[in-house]
Design a protein around this motif. Sequence first.
Motif, PDB file in Angstrom:
ATOM      1  N   VAL A  45       0.840  -1.203   0.000  1.00  0.00           N
ATOM      2  CA  VAL A  45       0.000   0.000   0.000  1.00  0.00           C
ATOM      3  C   VAL A  45       0.874   1.252   0.000  1.00  0.00           C
ATOM      4  O   VAL A  45       0.600   2.210  -0.733  1.00  0.00           O
ATOM      5  N   LYS A  46       1.940   1.230   0.769  1.00  0.00           N
ATOM      6  CA  LYS A  46       2.852   2.381   0.806  1.00  0.00           C
ATOM      7  C   LYS A  46       3.455   2.637  -0.579  1.00  0.00           C
ATOM      8  O   LYS A  46       3.491   3.772  -1.056  1.00  0.00           O
ATOM      9  N   LYS A  47       3.887   1.568  -1.256  1.00  0.00           N
ATOM     10  CA  LYS A  47       4.473   1.705  -2.603  1.00  0.00           C
ATOM     11  C   LYS A  47       3.424   2.185  -3.605  1.00  0.00           C
ATOM     12  O   LYS A  47       3.725   3.010  -4.473  1.00  0.00           O
ATOM     13  N   LEU A  48       2.209   1.663  -3.485  1.00  0.00           N
ATOM     14  CA  LEU A  48       1.146   2.085  -4.393  1.00  0.00           C
ATOM     15  C   LEU A  48       0.829   3.569  -4.215  1.00  0.00           C
ATOM     16  O   LEU A  48       0.622   4.292  -5.199  1.00  0.00           O
ATOM     17  N   THR A  49       0.798   4.001  -2.971  1.00  0.00           N
ATOM     18  CA  THR A  49       0.541   5.415  -2.671  1.00  0.00           C
ATOM     19  C   THR A  49       1.631   6.285  -3.289  1.00  0.00           C
ATOM     20  O   THR A  49       1.341   7.303  -3.929  1.00  0.00           O
ATOM     21  N   GLN A  50       2.881   5.881  -3.107  1.00  0.00           N
ATOM     22  CA  GLN A  50       4.009   6.628  -3.674  1.00  0.00           C
ATOM     23  C   GLN A  50       3.944   6.689  -5.201  1.00  0.00           C
ATOM     24  O   GLN A  50       4.350   7.672  -5.807  1.00  0.00           O
ATOM     25  N   ALA A  51       3.426   5.621  -5.813  1.00  0.00           N
ATOM     26  CA  ALA A  51       3.345   5.558  -7.276  1.00  0.00           C
ATOM     27  C   ALA A  51       2.079   6.228  -7.826  1.00  0.00           C
ATOM     28  O   ALA A  51       1.896   6.302  -9.038  1.00  0.00           O
ATOM     29  N   GLY A  52       1.204   6.688  -6.936  1.00  0.00           N
ATOM     30  CA  GLY A  52      -0.014   7.348  -7.381  1.00  0.00           C
ATOM     31  C   GLY A  52      -1.087   6.400  -7.903  1.00  0.00           C
ATOM     32  O   GLY A  52      -1.983   6.802  -8.646  1.00  0.00           O
ATOM     33  N   VAL A  53      -1.009   5.145  -7.517  1.00  0.00           N
ATOM     34  CA  VAL A  53      -2.023   4.179  -7.927  1.00  0.00           C
ATOM     35  C   VAL A  53      -3.319   4.480  -7.176  1.00  0.00           C
ATOM     36  O   VAL A  53      -3.299   4.740  -5.980  1.00  0.00           O
ATOM     37  N   ASN A  54      -4.441   4.463  -7.896  1.00  0.00           N
ATOM     38  CA  ASN A  54      -5.704   4.787  -7.245  1.00  0.00           C
ATOM     39  C   ASN A  54      -6.714   3.632  -7.241  1.00  0.00           C
ATOM     40  O   ASN A  54      -7.811   3.770  -6.724  1.00  0.00           O
ATOM     41  N   PHE A  55      -6.351   2.484  -7.808  1.00  0.00           N
ATOM     42  CA  PHE A  55      -7.225   1.315  -7.788  1.00  0.00           C
ATOM     43  C   PHE A  55      -6.347   0.074  -7.884  1.00  0.00           C
ATOM     44  O   PHE A  55      -5.487  -0.006  -8.770  1.00  0.00           O
TER      45      PHE A  55
END
Length: 158
Positions: free
Chosen positions: A25-35
Motif C-alpha cells: 500500500v505504501k508503494k502504491l501510494t508513492q506511485a499514485g495508484v488509485n485502484f
Amino acid sequence: MFKPNVDFHLHSTYSDGKLKPWQIVKKLTQAGVNFASLTDHDSTDGSKEFTALAGETGIKTISGTEISADQYGIGIHILGYGIGTSNKRLLNLFKKQHTARKEAFEKYVAFFKKAGLLFRIFVIQSTSYIPLHTKRLLKFPSYIRSTICTKIYFKLIL
C-alpha cells in the motif's frame, strides 16, 4: 480530470511477494495508484489488511486471488476478482492446494537428499507454499531461495 492508475496483479508475503500488504500500500501510494487488487496465489489471507490500509489512503480496491489450476497436465493461474474472501469453498480449495504443495515440497527435499545435496532448511516465516521451480534451486550453488515458501532458505552443505 481523473486519470486511472491501476494495478490488479499484486502479490504479498502471503504468497510469493516480497512485501507485506502494508508495504505494498505504501508503494502504491508513492506511485499514485488509485485502484488495486491483491492477488496472492491461492490465498486471501492478506486481503482484509490490504483493503483496510488501501482505503485509508484513498486507494479503491477489488478483492482478488490467483488460483492455481491444472489444464491437461499444464499448470495455469487464473486471476479472480470480486471474490468472497471468506468463502468456505474457496478457502477449502486453498487449504487443499497448500497441503498438496507441502507434500510436493517434502518429496523434492527427499529427492535432493537422495541425490547427495545436503542442506539445512531455515523456516523464517511460513505462510503459503507455491510451486517449486527446480531450475531456480539448481542455479544457485551456495544459498538458495526457494519459491516453495516465500521464507524458506536452503543452505547447501558441500
